[in-house]
Design a protein around this motif. Structure first.
Motif, PDB file in Angstrom:
ATOM      1  N   LEU A 153     -15.832 107.541  68.596  1.00 31.56           N
ATOM      2  CA  LEU A 153     -16.950 107.662  67.672  1.00 31.56           C
ATOM      3  C   LEU A 153     -16.501 108.348  66.387  1.00 31.56           C
ATOM      4  O   LEU A 153     -15.581 109.167  66.399  1.00 31.56           O
ATOM      5  N   ASN A 178     -21.073 108.936  60.571  1.00 34.92           N
ATOM      6  CA  ASN A 178     -21.886 107.798  60.153  1.00 34.92           C
ATOM      7  C   ASN A 178     -21.616 107.432  58.693  1.00 34.92           C
ATOM      8  O   ASN A 178     -21.754 108.285  57.809  1.00 34.92           O
ATOM      9  N   ASN A 216     -24.777 102.931  57.944  1.00 34.93           N
ATOM     10  CA  ASN A 216     -25.236 103.129  59.326  1.00 34.93           C
ATOM     11  C   ASN A 216     -25.627 104.591  59.518  1.00 34.93           C
ATOM     12  O   ASN A 216     -25.121 105.280  60.392  1.00 34.93           O
ATOM     13  N   LYS A 244     -28.113 106.222  60.690  1.00 32.00           N
ATOM     14  CA  LYS A 244     -28.721 106.730  61.928  1.00 32.00           C
ATOM     15  C   LYS A 244     -27.734 106.796  63.083  1.00 32.00           C
ATOM     16  O   LYS A 244     -28.035 107.385  64.124  1.00 32.00           O
ATOM     17  N   GLY A 245     -26.556 106.194  62.922  1.00 31.58           N
ATOM     18  CA  GLY A 245     -25.564 106.226  63.994  1.00 31.58           C
ATOM     19  C   GLY A 245     -25.885 105.276  65.123  1.00 31.58           C
ATOM     20  O   GLY A 245     -26.884 104.544  65.098  1.00 31.58           O
ATOM     21  N   ASP A 246     -25.026 105.310  66.135  1.00 31.76           N
ATOM     22  CA  ASP A 246     -25.173 104.424  67.291  1.00 31.76           C
ATOM     23  C   ASP A 246     -25.396 105.197  68.579  1.00 31.76           C
ATOM     24  O   ASP A 246     -26.322 104.909  69.332  1.00 31.76           O
ATOM     25  N   HIS A 277     -23.484 109.614  66.201  1.00 36.01           N
ATOM     26  CA  HIS A 277     -22.255 109.147  65.574  1.00 36.01           C
ATOM     27  C   HIS A 277     -22.233 107.617  65.583  1.00 36.01           C
ATOM     28  O   HIS A 277     -23.015 106.967  66.275  1.00 36.01           O
ATOM     29  N   THR A 278     -21.292 107.068  64.845  1.00 40.23           N
ATOM     30  CA  THR A 278     -21.112 105.622  64.777  1.00 40.23           C
ATOM     31  C   THR A 278     -19.965 105.195  65.674  1.00 40.23           C
ATOM     32  O   THR A 278     -18.914 105.858  65.716  1.00 40.23           O
ATOM     33  N   SER A 325     -16.805 103.349  66.441  1.00 39.74           N
ATOM     34  CA  SER A 325     -15.743 102.971  65.511  1.00 39.74           C
ATOM     35  C   SER A 325     -15.266 101.534  65.669  1.00 39.74           C
ATOM     36  O   SER A 325     -14.567 101.011  64.789  1.00 39.74           O
ATOM     37  N   ASP A 377     -15.310 100.774  57.816  1.00 38.44           N
ATOM     38  CA  ASP A 377     -15.684  99.417  58.207  1.00 38.44           C
ATOM     39  C   ASP A 377     -15.529  98.552  56.967  1.00 38.44           C
ATOM     40  O   ASP A 377     -16.288  98.681  56.005  1.00 38.44           O
TER      41      ASP A 377
END
Length: 221
Positions: A131, A134, A138, A140-142, A158-159, A161, A206
């Motif tokens: 992870l 963010n 993105n 709000k994260g995942d 977190h996002t 990766s 990304d």
């Protein structure tokens, strides 16, 4: 451990750059995105790679060949039409084998140390995710981290990766050639406490738009 690079995406947000060039072959810092991955995986000791492709996939095979010039062996999983992340992985299981394997998205760029993932998976874990902070697109994260477990919601989101290690059993219910998304499989496994993970504080991006591609290229140069 084998490693898979996901390279089947059409790259709609990258058009017109991807009209004639598959997104993984777009160059930053003087070499294609996917070559950065291959070289870093090779340096980390990964020698057997699988690459899936769809849009202009023959261009990827022509550019990379069997991988010998990178010190690796490459096998290809051709999809014709992109099967999304989980579908693409499931379609390539016959190449990946029965042991846990690493998967990395072909359209990210990172300085993550892949040697950290060579250990496989402990206990009953079905997946191990990396992870990151963010990005703007993105916010709000995942997912969240609770110790070394990844959960659906938490105080600090977190996002994902695009880097993870998976057991092939995670994809057992997906018929080869079927489209399937990865997130629902991960969320189901999280509810059973079977997804571990870590936070990467280093560089990650990304490369999803021409602007981000240009910014990364300028940074590397």
């Amino acid at each position: 451990m084998k490693a898979m690079i996901l390279a089947a995406g059409r790259g709609e947000r990258m058009r017109p750059l991807t009209d004639h060039t598959p997104k993984p072959l777009l160059e930053v810092g003087g070499k294609p995105l996917i070559v950065w991955h291959i070289e870093r995986l090779a340096a980390a000791g990964f020698r057997e790679l699988v690459i899936n492709h769809a849009h202009l996939g023959e261009r990827i095979e022509e550019a990379l060949g069997n991988g010998s010039r990178f010190g690796v062996s490459i096998e290809y999983s051709s999809e014709g039409e992109a099967l999304e992340t989980a579908g693409g992985i499931a379609n390539a299981l016959y190449l990946l084998g029965e042991a846990p394997f690493l998967v990395v998205n072909g359209d990210i760029f990172t300085n993550y140390d892949f040697t950290r993932l060579g250990h496989g998976l402990d206990g009953g874990l079905m997946a191990w995710l990396v992870l990151v902070d963010n990005p703007e697109h993105n916010g709000k994260g995942d997912f969240a981290l609770q110790g070394d477990r990844v959960v659906e919601q938490g105080r600090e989101m977190h996002t994902f990766s695009g880097i993870g290690v998976y057991r092939p059993e995670l994809f057992a219910a997906i018929a080869p050639g079927s489209k399937a998304r990865l997130a629902p499989l991960l969320r189901e496994a999280m509810r059973s406490g079977k997804v571990g993970g870590e936070y990467h504080a280093g560089f990650w991006t990304d490369v999803g738009t021409p602007q981000r591609l240009a910014e990364l290229d300028a940074t590397l140069k």
